[in-house]
Design an enzyme around this catalytic site. Structure first.
Site, short mmCIF file in Angstrom:
data_model
loop_
_atom_site.label_atom_id
_atom_site.label_comp_id
_atom_site.label_asym_id
_atom_site.label_seq_id
_atom_site.Cartn_x
_atom_site.Cartn_y
_atom_site.Cartn_z
N ASP A 1 12.76 -39.23 -1.97
CA ASP A 1 14.13 -38.72 -1.87
C ASP A 1 15.16 -39.83 -2.02
O ASP A 1 16.19 -39.65 -2.65
CB ASP A 1 14.35 -38.12 -0.47
CG ASP A 1 13.75 -36.75 -0.37
OD1 ASP A 1 13.09 -36.34 -1.34
OD2 ASP A 1 13.93 -36.11 0.69
N SER B 1 16.55 -1.30 -15.88
CA SER B 1 15.79 -1.33 -14.62
C SER B 1 14.44 -0.67 -14.87
O SER B 1 14.20 -0.13 -15.95
CB SER B 1 16.56 -0.63 -13.51
OG SER B 1 16.77 0.69 -13.88
N LYS C 1 6.25 -8.39 -8.94
CA LYS C 1 7.63 -7.90 -8.88
C LYS C 1 8.33 -8.65 -7.76
O LYS C 1 8.14 -8.37 -6.58
CB LYS C 1 7.66 -6.39 -8.62
CG LYS C 1 9.07 -5.84 -8.75
CD LYS C 1 9.08 -4.32 -8.74
CE LYS C 1 10.44 -3.76 -9.11
NZ LYS C 1 11.57 -4.31 -8.38
N CYS D 1 28.22 -15.37 31.98
CA CYS D 1 29.20 -15.98 32.89
C CYS D 1 30.35 -15.03 33.24
O CYS D 1 31.28 -15.41 33.95
CB CYS D 1 29.75 -17.27 32.30
SG CYS D 1 30.83 -17.01 30.90
S1 IVH Z 1 11.32 -6.90 -16.07
C1 IVH Z 1 13.16 -3.79 -18.47
N1 IVH Z 1 9.76 -8.34 -14.53
O1 IVH Z 1 12.98 -5.56 -10.98
C2 IVH Z 1 12.54 -4.78 -17.66
N2 IVH Z 1 11.67 -7.30 -13.58
O2 IVH Z 1 13.79 -2.63 -11.44
C3 IVH Z 1 13.22 -5.06 -16.39
N3 IVH Z 1 11.97 -7.71 -11.21
O3 IVH Z 1 16.21 -5.81 -12.26
C4 IVH Z 1 12.96 -6.35 -15.85
N4 IVH Z 1 10.20 -8.97 -10.94
O4 IVH Z 1 15.38 -7.73 -10.82
C5 IVH Z 1 10.87 -7.58 -14.62
N5 IVH Z 1 8.30 -9.63 -13.25
C6 IVH Z 1 9.41 -8.88 -13.34
C7 IVH Z 1 10.23 -8.60 -12.24
C8 IVH Z 1 11.37 -7.80 -12.40
C9 IVH Z 1 11.24 -8.43 -10.35
C10 IVH Z 1 13.20 -6.93 -10.85
C11 IVH Z 1 14.38 -7.26 -11.71
C12 IVH Z 1 14.84 -5.96 -12.28
C13 IVH Z 1 14.16 -4.96 -11.41
C14 IVH Z 1 13.87 -3.74 -12.23
#
Ligand code: IVH
Length: 670
Positions: free
Chosen positions: A34, A83, A116, A409
């Site tokens: 460090d 999503s 995920k 207190c």
């Molecule tokens: S792929 C269309 N890969 O999950 C593909 N997402 O519900 C969308 N997330 O907003 C993203 N781990 O924040 C992907 N290995 C992963 C992920 C991932 C977490 C989250 C991400 C996204 C949400 C989708």
């Protein structure tokens, strides 16, 4: 004209720091200490200050900005940030696979399974190999520009060295590791600030802080999972991972190709078992069709791709009865309500307490004593009360009433208008006294092992100590202490030894231990490095403190206020007498300690004949001295060369000793 060696030096420093960041944060195998790292960063910063032409956006010094952001600009995503649709059991995964099979007909497709991560999706835009924009997902079409905060994430490259690909977008997840989240909350508590409920929300909140200096004090992490570029043709998700790794982006190692949905299931089951052991939070597995061509064939429906799905793990929830709500009083008087629960077994442990955060939260969720509540153990340090099961509420239950007096207190509680917390304003409240002492002895501060909550309580009660400085007098009561019930002679001996040993703690730990509001470990270190001693800090004006890189007005104000208080001055003077370290130690090259220079502050001005300014600075530091940029009462020497200007005038005005080159040489005994 900038000397060519300086240009080279700056580049070398940048490269070395970038490499050290990569090794530490991405490969998790650091190879320099460090101190060396800090010194390189400091040297780079000073050279850039001197030669602003050499300062580039991708310099490691630019990871933290000195100025807070005013507003976050909106960024339009070039490709929408989709999503994922969720599935909660294997049958749903089989349904997903059937849909894929239907569309891809006779093709032999493969999946890639990934973790995920329970964090925040982020998009990073690189132009000409440099990071230019980082944006949150927002509504999927446009998000917030959080570039300045993202730059503090040291595993995210500020620029990449590659010839194949220059303009590209990387997507991935920002999150806190479990231990970092615990550390942040410990620090929040020690600083007397609010405790965060969960890691994911804290990561989201951190990205939206206006002051990147605060963000830099929290180690955010990143895993990349997508790469888009017009510069290369990427055929599959696995190919993207390979290129991301080559570009030195962090890629999580737990990904796996699966030939069919059965293999996907095996991976999901394996990961669910592994889940608790991982150093970060995950909430499932993401399954993606590997081939990009097939992904395109599958397309997407209403904001979710048809080529990917999330397999979500079950939440760790339980129901139990809320027996009571009691209030804890923190070291600065903060009142925190805590739920006293009917013990219930949840995800590996029995839970009988949960945090209720603050009274607003109780009111918002209408939590009442006697209610049955849903509790959750997720990415949280402490389990939390999610909601009330209203159907099970007894008819005669009454809304919770916020206490108006301190439970310890009995002083009337106060609530600053702009805050959510109630406070006990009594500095002498036993809970606060105890809290300050507990903070002082904490393992991140003076680390006095054995001096735990219950012993402190007894020592206070018996009158052996009244404040943390009294701890160092305990040795005078040795014989009495040994007669105390419940403690063996040996344990008293151990505590007294630990107290003596704590006197070796470096200045920054002592500074942290003092319990100045808003001063965490990192800020204490910054103050220690920049001021060198308690006298320099207490003598500095609020402006001087705030002029230090990464120190904002809130901290400066709190430091100044702390030292103005007579009570604190007395504590410090007592601790000084006890022999604690109130000066920062400089690392010296072996055998080079020189008392005339050691711990002295120098200011360099004008042009020296024999030495380049950098060399003079290096020599001073090697002998244990410090070089500061401005002259004040605290300056010990001004080393003046030809054409010295205002700094020399200031030195003369303040009566600071001025040295010419010859006198300097005699000082260093050359
Ligand atoms: S792929 C269309 N890969 O999950 C593909 N997402 O519900 C969308 N997330 O907003 C993203 N781990 O924040 C992907 N290995 C992963 C992920 C991932 C977490 C989250 C991400 C996204 C949400 C989708």
């Amino acid at each position: 004209m900038i000397p060519s060696e300086t240009i080279k030096k700056v580049q070398t420093l940048k490269d070395k720091i970038t490499e050290a960041d990569y090794k530490y944060y991405t490969l998790a195998s650091p190879d320099i200490d460090d101190y060396k790292y800090d010194m390189m960063l400091k040297e780079l910063g000073e050279l850039e200050k001197k030669y602003p032409e050499l300062l580039t956006e991708d310099s490691p010094t630019q990871r933290v900005s000195g100025e807070p952001t005013k507003t976050f600009k909106t960024v339009q995503h070039k490709i929408p940030m989709l999503s994922l649709s969720n599935s909660y059991n294997f049958d749903e995964l089989i349904e997903f696979d059937k849909r894929v099979k239907n569309i891809l007909e006779n093709r032999k497709y493969e999946y890639v399974c990934e973790l995920k991560f329970d964090g925040i999706a982020i998009s990073l835009i690189y132009k000409d190999s440099k990071l230019i924009t980082a944006a949150t997902r927002g509504d999927g079409l446009k998000g917030d520009d959080v570039t300045q905060n993202i730059k503090t994430v040291r595993s995210i490259p500020l620029s990449v060295k590659t010839s194949t690909i220059n303009n590209f977008e990387v997507r991935g997840e920002i999150f806190f590791k479990k231990d970092e989240f615990i550390r942040i909350n410990e620090e929040q508590e020690l600083k007397g600030e609010k405790i965060f409920a969960n890691a994911r929300n804290t990561a989201a909140g951190s990205l939206k802080l206006k002051d990147s200096r605060i963000v830099a004090g929290r180690t955010l992490n990143f895993f990349s999972y997508f790469l888009y570029s017009d510069d290369v043709v990427l055929k599959s998700q696995l190919e993207s991972f390979r290129l991301l790794e080559e570009l030195k982006f962090p890629v999580n190692k737990h990904y796996k190709k699966a030939g069919n949905i059965e293999e996907v299931k095996i991976f999901c089951d394996k990961i669910e078992i592994l889940r608790d052991e991982l150093p970060y939070e995950i909430d499932g597995v993401v399954i993606k069709v590997n081939s990009v061509q097939e992904q395109e064939m599958l397309g997407s429906v209403s904001r979710s791709p048809r080529w990917a799905v999330a397999y979500k793990f079950k939440a760790k929830e339980a129901e139990t009865k809320l027996k009571n709500i009691f209030c804890q009083v923190g070291r600065i008087g903060t009142i925190t309500p805590v739920a006293d629960l009917q013990p219930v077994f949840l995800a590996g442990s029995t839970i009988s307490r949960a945090t209720l955060h603050n009274f607003d939260e109780i009111e918002r969720k209408d939590i009442r004593i006697g209610d049955y509540v849903k509790i959750e153990k997720g990415g949280d340090v402490i389990p939390k009360v999610l909601s009330v099961i209203k159907e099970r509420r007894s008819r005669d239950s009454k809304p919770y009433k916020i206490p108006d007096k301190c439970p310890v207190c009995s002083t009337k509680l106060e609530k600053p208008e702009e805050e959510v917390y109630y406070y006990c304003p009594n500095y002498n409240c036993p809970a606060q006294i105890q809290g300050r002492i507990e903070h002082f002895v904490h393992r991140n501060a003076m680390e006095i092992e054995g001096l735990g909550e219950s012993i402190i309580d007894i020592f206070l009660e018996k009158g052996y100590i009244k404040n943390y400085a009294d701890i160092y007098d305990l040795k005078d009561h040795k014989d009495e202490l040994k007669t105390l019930e419940r403690f063996g002679e040996k344990s008293i001996e151990n505590i007294l030894n630990a107290i003596e040993e704590s006197k070796n703690k470096p200045f920054d730990k002592v500074l942290f231990a003092l319990g100045i509001r808003h001063i965490g470990e990192r800020t204490a270190k910054i103050l220690s490095t920049n001021f060198g001693s308690i006298d320099n800090i207490s003598g500095a004006s609020e402006e001087e403190i705030q002029s230090v890189h990464e120190i904002g007005p809130k901290i400066a104000q709190s430091v100044a206020k702390f030292f103005k208080d007579k009570k604190n001055a007395e504590l410090i003077s007592k601790l000084k007498k006890a022999g604690l370290k109130f000066e920062a130690e400089k690392k010296k090259s072996a055998g080079k300690i020189n008392d005339k220079i050691n711990n002295k502050t120098f200011v360099l001005t004008g042009t020296l004949e024999k030495y380049k300014r950098d060399d003079a600075q290096r020599i001073i530091e090697e002998f244990g001295g410090r070089v500061s940029s401005s002259v004040s009462k605290k300056t010990d020497y001004v080393l003046a060369g030809a054409e010295a200007g205002s700094k020399l005038d200031k030195a003369n005005e303040l009566g600071v000793k001025v040295l010419d080159e010859k006198e300097f040489e005699s000082l260093i005994e050359l």
